[in-house]
Scaffold this active site. Sequence first.
Site, PDB file in Angstrom:
ATOM      1  N   HIS A  21       0.875  -1.192   0.000  1.00  0.00           N
ATOM      2  CA  HIS A  21       0.000   0.000   0.000  1.00  0.00           C
ATOM      3  C   HIS A  21       0.906   1.234   0.000  1.00  0.00           C
ATOM      4  CE1 HIS A  21      -3.471   2.448   0.655  1.00  0.00           C
ATOM      5  NE2 HIS A  21      -3.801   2.111   1.890  1.00  0.00           N
TER       6      HIS A  21
ATOM      7  N   HIS B 164      -2.356  -2.269  -9.570  1.00  0.00           N
ATOM      8  CA  HIS B 164      -3.370  -1.682  -8.687  1.00  0.00           C
ATOM      9  C   HIS B 164      -4.600  -2.571  -8.733  1.00  0.00           C
ATOM     10  CE1 HIS B 164      -6.130   1.236  -6.945  1.00  0.00           C
ATOM     11  NE2 HIS B 164      -5.043   1.832  -6.484  1.00  0.00           N
TER      12      HIS B 164
ATOM     13  N   ASP C 173       2.460   5.887  -6.711  1.00  0.00           N
ATOM     14  CA  ASP C 173       3.687   5.788  -5.927  1.00  0.00           C
ATOM     15  C   ASP C 173       4.962   5.807  -6.764  1.00  0.00           C
ATOM     16  OD1 ASP C 173       2.533   5.686  -3.393  1.00  0.00           O
ATOM     17  OD2 ASP C 173       1.955   3.604  -3.712  1.00  0.00           O
TER      18      ASP C 173
HETATM   19  N1  COA Z   1       5.038  -6.126 -10.503  1.00  0.00           N
HETATM   20  C1  COA Z   1       5.017  -7.303 -11.169  1.00  0.00           C
HETATM   21  N2  COA Z   1       3.946  -8.108 -11.185  1.00  0.00           N
HETATM   22  C2  COA Z   1       2.866  -7.721 -10.513  1.00  0.00           C
HETATM   23  C3  COA Z   1       2.828  -6.498  -9.810  1.00  0.00           C
HETATM   24  C4  COA Z   1       3.968  -5.689  -9.832  1.00  0.00           C
HETATM   25  N3  COA Z   1       3.991  -4.539  -9.178  1.00  0.00           N
HETATM   26  N4  COA Z   1       1.612  -6.344  -9.238  1.00  0.00           N
HETATM   27  C5  COA Z   1       0.920  -7.435  -9.561  1.00  0.00           C
HETATM   28  N5  COA Z   1       1.667  -8.262 -10.328  1.00  0.00           N
HETATM   29  C6  COA Z   1       1.235  -9.554 -10.879  1.00  0.00           C
HETATM   30  C7  COA Z   1       1.052 -10.541  -9.737  1.00  0.00           C
HETATM   31  O1  COA Z   1       2.233 -11.226  -9.432  1.00  0.00           O
HETATM   32  C8  COA Z   1      -0.024 -11.434 -10.294  1.00  0.00           C
HETATM   33  O2  COA Z   1       0.576 -12.295 -11.228  1.00  0.00           O
HETATM   34  P1  COA Z   1       0.055 -13.820 -11.365  1.00  0.00           P
HETATM   35  O3  COA Z   1      -1.377 -13.686 -11.806  1.00  0.00           O
HETATM   36  O4  COA Z   1       0.985 -14.391 -12.372  1.00  0.00           O
HETATM   37  O5  COA Z   1       0.181 -14.411  -9.990  1.00  0.00           O
HETATM   38  C9  COA Z   1      -0.900 -10.483 -11.091  1.00  0.00           C
HETATM   39  O6  COA Z   1      -0.049  -9.380 -11.458  1.00  0.00           O
HETATM   40  C10 COA Z   1      -2.096  -9.955 -10.290  1.00  0.00           C
HETATM   41  O7  COA Z   1      -1.606  -9.290  -9.133  1.00  0.00           O
HETATM   42  P2  COA Z   1      -2.231  -9.363  -7.711  1.00  0.00           P
HETATM   43  O8  COA Z   1      -1.132  -9.268  -6.688  1.00  0.00           O
HETATM   44  O9  COA Z   1      -3.176 -10.519  -7.610  1.00  0.00           O
HETATM   45  O10 COA Z   1      -3.056  -8.026  -7.685  1.00  0.00           O
HETATM   46  P3  COA Z   1      -3.829  -7.419  -6.448  1.00  0.00           P
HETATM   47  O11 COA Z   1      -4.975  -6.678  -7.014  1.00  0.00           O
HETATM   48  O12 COA Z   1      -4.098  -8.442  -5.404  1.00  0.00           O
HETATM   49  O13 COA Z   1      -2.738  -6.425  -5.828  1.00  0.00           O
HETATM   50  C11 COA Z   1      -1.283  -4.578  -5.682  1.00  0.00           C
HETATM   51  C12 COA Z   1      -2.645  -5.085  -6.185  1.00  0.00           C
HETATM   52  C13 COA Z   1      -1.256  -3.064  -5.850  1.00  0.00           C
HETATM   53  C14 COA Z   1      -1.120  -4.903  -4.201  1.00  0.00           C
HETATM   54  C15 COA Z   1      -0.167  -5.244  -6.523  1.00  0.00           C
HETATM   55  O14 COA Z   1      -0.291  -4.849  -7.874  1.00  0.00           O
HETATM   56  C16 COA Z   1       1.220  -4.901  -5.997  1.00  0.00           C
HETATM   57  O15 COA Z   1       1.715  -5.594  -5.101  1.00  0.00           O
HETATM   58  N6  COA Z   1       1.862  -3.824  -6.540  1.00  0.00           N
HETATM   59  C17 COA Z   1       3.145  -3.397  -6.019  1.00  0.00           C
HETATM   60  C18 COA Z   1       2.938  -2.559  -4.775  1.00  0.00           C
HETATM   61  C19 COA Z   1       2.381  -1.200  -5.064  1.00  0.00           C
HETATM   62  O16 COA Z   1       2.837  -0.515  -5.945  1.00  0.00           O
HETATM   63  N7  COA Z   1       1.403  -0.804  -4.244  1.00  0.00           N
HETATM   64  C20 COA Z   1       0.800   0.496  -4.332  1.00  0.00           C
HETATM   65  C21 COA Z   1      -0.592   0.384  -4.807  1.00  0.00           C
HETATM   66  S1  COA Z   1      -1.269   2.001  -5.097  1.00  0.00           S
END
Ligand code: COA
Length: 375
Positions: A220, A259, A311
């Site tokens: 987050h 996201h 971010d």
């Molecule tokens: N880099 C690379 N791959 C990513 C990614 C990233 N930042 N974010 C998601 N993915 C991939 C996941 O590994 C997953 O792959 P898979 O289907 O092969 O397992 C797929 O994309 C779906 O991601 P998921 O984690 O299920 O999405 P979510 O909706 O649960 O999570 C976030 C959303 C924001 C938590 C996630 O995108 C993330 O961890 N981003 C990085 C942290 C970040 O920037 N947070 C700020 C948010 S405003």
Amino acid sequence: MTGTPYSPGLEGVVAGETAISTVGKEGLGLNYRGYAIHDLAEHASFEEVAYLLIHGKLPDGGELARYRKRLAGLRGLPEALKGVLEQLPAKAHPMDVLRTGCSALGAMEPETAEHGTYQVADRLLAVFPAMLLYWHHFHRTGERIETESAEESQAGHFLALLHGRQPDALQRRAVDASLILYAEHEFNASTFSARVTASTLSDFYAAVTSAIGTLRGPLHGGANEEAMRLISRFASPEEAEAAVRAMLAAGQKIMGFGHRVYKKQADPRSAIIQEWSRRLSEASGDLLLYRVSERIERLVREEKGMFANLDFYSASAYHLCGIPTPMFTPVFVLARVAGWSAHIIEQRGANRIFRPIAAYVGPAPRPYVPIEQRG
Ligand code: COA
């Protein structure tokens, strides 16, 4: 209950109603109480936006002037809180400082009929920069800084306390715009956490303390700090591309991308903060971080179809404003407390306690075994 369908992470679950903002909705995009984020970031100030979120309407000139004055008058720290901040370790993460400071202030100036919802909202909005920077300076130089100031903007106040001098005009406006972008984002994890706490009829400080704890995580708010650690590793865009390509191939996450809501569309805040990052880079004469960020952004979009979130470019923008990396998520707090406050007020206005149910996947019922018979 095993096998009962549910939505991990509550994805797609409508958990309540809000009149505060829309995120990624068809035809609506991101707006705060009906105003498009682009218009607010370009034309408004953070104080105007905080007023809009908390009070439900844009202030007129007189209301804004009085609001700014009120906030400026609420920046002093109680002696007891200064003592708490002095006791915290110099090596504490600043998010722990804000979480603890918020909780401590709640014990010192509890929410009461006289010091009610709106007073606490104003107090927290006004005092977080003071809390953070009093702790920061005390532990670096031993100086007990004066946190009260007549500076009308929260962004300017924060930068002035951080650097100990009048802020540069471009940096002041960049931080002001970033506070607007960070101020609110519907039912994100920290806001939801604030609403869950508020839904038990707990106090305002407890709800904000919950929210700060939730924001701290790298999935987050903590993502902006992680993005900075990534982009600062590279000496050139080419080096960044090779390394990030390898990270993606190894299945690693690139912080500042992805996201829950913006999966098929870009985060509208990203282009705005990117533009600030570009302007700050050009003004500084050092474009390395910006060029590295651009290259990583293009690569992740092309390789994973994934967009930068707010971010990602916030990292270089904040760095160029001279903000230390561990303060990036705390700056998010200084802004998002406006949104949290609006949501706590809204939750209280039509409250029902949050109490979902779980799909049970544990053992079947079994007889209790007396301790002496367990082996
Ligand atoms: N880099 C690379 N791959 C990513 C990614 C990233 N930042 N974010 C998601 N993915 C991939 C996941 O590994 C997953 O792959 P898979 O289907 O092969 O397992 C797929 O994309 C779906 O991601 P998921 O984690 O299920 O999405 P979510 O909706 O649960 O999570 C976030 C959303 C924001 C938590 C996630 O995108 C993330 O961890 N981003 C990085 C942290 C970040 O920037 N947070 C700020 C948010 S405003």
